[in-house]
Each structure stands twice: as structure tokens, then as C-alpha cells.
Write an enzyme that holds these catalytic residues in place. Structure first.
Site, short mmCIF file in Angstrom:
data_model
loop_
_atom_site.label_atom_id
_atom_site.label_comp_id
_atom_site.label_asym_id
_atom_site.label_seq_id
_atom_site.Cartn_x
_atom_site.Cartn_y
_atom_site.Cartn_z
N ASP A 121 58.09 17.07 27.00
CA ASP A 121 58.90 18.22 27.42
C ASP A 121 60.11 17.78 28.22
O ASP A 121 61.20 18.36 28.07
CB ASP A 121 58.04 19.19 28.25
CG ASP A 121 57.24 20.12 27.35
OD1 ASP A 121 57.85 20.73 26.46
OD2 ASP A 121 56.02 20.22 27.53
N GLU A 153 58.18 18.36 34.19
CA GLU A 153 58.55 18.22 32.77
C GLU A 153 59.70 19.14 32.37
O GLU A 153 59.90 19.39 31.19
CB GLU A 153 57.34 18.40 31.87
CG GLU A 153 56.53 19.66 32.12
CD GLU A 153 55.29 19.77 31.22
OE1 GLU A 153 55.13 18.95 30.30
OE2 GLU A 153 54.51 20.71 31.43
N ARG A 202 43.83 19.53 31.95
CA ARG A 202 45.22 19.98 31.94
C ARG A 202 45.17 21.44 31.45
O ARG A 202 44.80 21.71 30.31
CB ARG A 202 46.07 19.10 31.01
CG ARG A 202 47.59 19.33 31.19
CD ARG A 202 48.20 20.34 30.28
NE ARG A 202 48.31 19.86 28.92
CZ ARG A 202 49.36 19.21 28.41
NH1 ARG A 202 50.42 19.00 29.14
NH2 ARG A 202 49.35 18.82 27.17
N HIS A 217 47.32 22.22 25.15
CA HIS A 217 47.74 22.00 23.76
C HIS A 217 46.64 21.47 22.86
O HIS A 217 46.86 21.30 21.66
CB HIS A 217 48.91 21.02 23.71
CG HIS A 217 50.18 21.55 24.30
ND1 HIS A 217 50.79 22.71 23.88
CD2 HIS A 217 50.97 21.08 25.32
CE1 HIS A 217 51.90 22.92 24.59
NE2 HIS A 217 52.02 21.97 25.46
C1 3PY Z 1 54.53 16.31 27.69
O1 3PY Z 1 54.80 15.15 27.36
O2 3PY Z 1 55.35 17.21 27.78
C2 3PY Z 1 53.17 16.65 28.01
O3 3PY Z 1 52.91 17.76 28.42
C3 3PY Z 1 52.09 15.65 27.75
O4 3PY Z 1 51.18 16.19 26.85
MG MG Z 2 54.41 19.15 28.30
#
Ligand code: 3PY
Ligand code: MG
Length: 257
Positions: free
Chosen positions: A178, A152, A73, A48
Site C-alpha cells: 500500500d 502504509e 492483522r 486480506h
Molecule cells: C501491504 O503491503 O500493504 C500490506 O498490507 C501487507 O500485506
Molecule cells: Mg496494506
């Protein structure tokens, strides 16, 4: 013999908690500036963040110049790209949206050499940074490289036991943003939501019972402090953008007072 790169996986396994500078901005000078404030490692956010490949490469090198490890990431399912970041000297990979043991097994397969996986050979830059010969890299890569699955989604959370049982997977990383969207069926985006807070406790217990690394994204230092006390050993502290914005806002308030 281990150094700040080859020894980082053991540090995360044993604790104490390492605090990560979460770097989404493309200019590696931002990562360099933040890292020097005592963070233990950099996490470059390819998924992101604003990065391109050159800025990930430069970020890994600048972290090394600060004698800190860099992790990346990656994008969803981009396991081939992840192996490339390891070749460039990242010490570990955090893979988003891992929803099943099959996902975790595929991740491990791309990032571990045989017998744990089928990673393709070509870590020229990584060997240079880590000071390893071909033979040493082959012998030690599986024990030094950190492979982490993000939890997530509802599916990932439900499959946590099976994901943690995947050989070669070092641990899990909670994506609370997420996860909050998933657990509230799209009603809220709140990394500090009560349902997420309940989930991070379960994840801490199960991960510790499995002997693996519990790690998480934290929107701020307070949350990172709380999760360190729950046994998490890798915690981001806000993001580079958040740190910049909050310092800018606070100083402007003081200037205008
Ligand atoms: C989230 O909180 O979903 C993440 O991927 C952290 O950036
Ligand atoms: Mg995320």
C-alpha cells in the site's frame, strides 16, 4: 514468570528479529506446517486472507500447539473485532491504515485495559492459554499484549512522529504494498520500490529513537534479512501462498528439466 506467549512483547522490544509466518489461508494445517519450519510466530491475515472467524480461532490454537505466539492483522478500523481476537488468545494485533495519532489512540483504547484504555473484560480463552488467573490477566495484559499500527499511507507516514508518541502503542508495521501505491500516487504496486526503501529507513530510525517496535511485511526472505539489519524486530517472510507457489514452481522446473 513469562512464557512464549507472555514474553513475546519483550522479545520484540529487545530483539533479535523475530520472523513471522504470514498466514492467509483458511486451513490451520497450512499455518501449522509452515510454523514448524522455525518461524517465531504466526500472523493471521484477517484483512486480506481467506480467513473466517473459526479459522482464526483454530489458527491461534494451532500456533499454541506449536508453542508459538499468534498475532492477527485485522480489518481497517475493526478495533472491536481485534479485542475479540485478543480474548481468543492472540498475543497481538496489527491494525492497517492507521493515518493519525487519533487513529492510534482509538486502537489503543480498544485493546488496553484502564488506565491506558477501556478494553472490555472477557479474555477467558486467552487466560487459559497463557496460564493466567483473572487477577494476573488484569495485572499483566497491558504489558504482554502487542498493539501495532500499520504505516502504509502518505498520511500515516507524515504523522509517524505523533503516532509513535501515542502511549500504549507498541510500534509500527510497514505495509510496503500500500505504501508503494501511495508514494507513487497509484502508479506502482511494488513493495521493493525505491521510495518504499527510503521510507523503511526513516521508519527504522524514528521508531528506534522513540523506543518502539519496528516491524514490516516483507515479500521474501531477502527483504526480511535487509530489514533485520536496519533494526526491525518483527518481519514476515513472504506469505503462505507465496511459499507454496514458489516451492511448487521450483520443483516443477526441476521435474521438467
Ligand atoms: C501491504 O503491503 O500493504 C500490506 O498490507 C501487507 O500485506
Ligand atoms: Mg496494506
Amino acid at each position: 514468570m513469562s512464557n512464549h506467549l507472555t514474553g513475546f512483547r519483550a522479545r520484540l522490544q529487545a530483539g533479535p528479529a523475530a520472523f513471522a509466518a504470514w498466514c492467509g489461508m483458511r486451513d490451520p494445517a497450512v499455518a501449522e506446517t509452515i510454523l514448524k519450519e522455525g518461524f517465531d510466530c504466526a500472523i493471521l491475515d484477517w484483512q486480506h486472507g481467506y480467513h473466517d472467524q473459526a479459522s482464526v480461532e483454530a489458527g491461534i490454537l494451532l500456533a499454541q500447539a506449536c508453542r508459538k505466539p499468534a498475532m492477527v492483522r485485522i480489518g481497517v478500523g475493526d478495533f472491536a473485532g481485534a479485542a475479540r481476537f485478543l480474548d481468543w488468545g492472540a498475543v497481538g494485533i496489527i491494525a492497517p491504515m492507521i493515518n493519525s495519532a487519533a487513529d492510534a489512540r482509538m486502537l489503543v483504547d480498544f485493546l488496553r485495559y484502564p488506565p491506558l484504555g477501556s478494553r472490555s473484560w472477557g479474555p477467558t480463552r486467552a487466560m487459559g492459554l497463557m496460564g493466567l488467573s483473572n487477577g494476573e490477566q488484569l495485572e499483566r495484559a497491558n504489558e504482554t499484549c502487542i498493539v501495532i499500527a500499520m504505516i502504509e499511507t502518505r498520511e500515516g507516514f507524515a504523522a509517524l512522529d505523533e503516532i509513535l508518541a501515542v502511549p500504549g502503542l507498541d510500534g509500527v508495521f510497514v505495509g510496503p504494498g500500500d505504501l508503494s501505491i501511495a508514494l507513487t500516487n497509484g502508479a506502482a504496486i511494488d513493495p521493493l520500490h525505491a521510495e518504499v526503501t527510503a521510507a523503511v529507513k526513516v521508519i527504522a530510525q524514528k521508531t528506534s529513537a522513540a523506543g518502539k517496535i519496528a516491524s514490516a511485511f516483507c515479500p521474501d526472505g531477502k527483504r526480511a534479512n535487509e530489514l533485520a539489519k536496519l533494526g526491525y524486530t518483527l518481519l514476515s517472510v513472504g506469505t503462505d501462498g507465496f511459499l507454496l507457489r514458489s516451492a511448487a514452481r521450483a520443483e516443477l522446473v526441476r521435474a521438467k528439466a
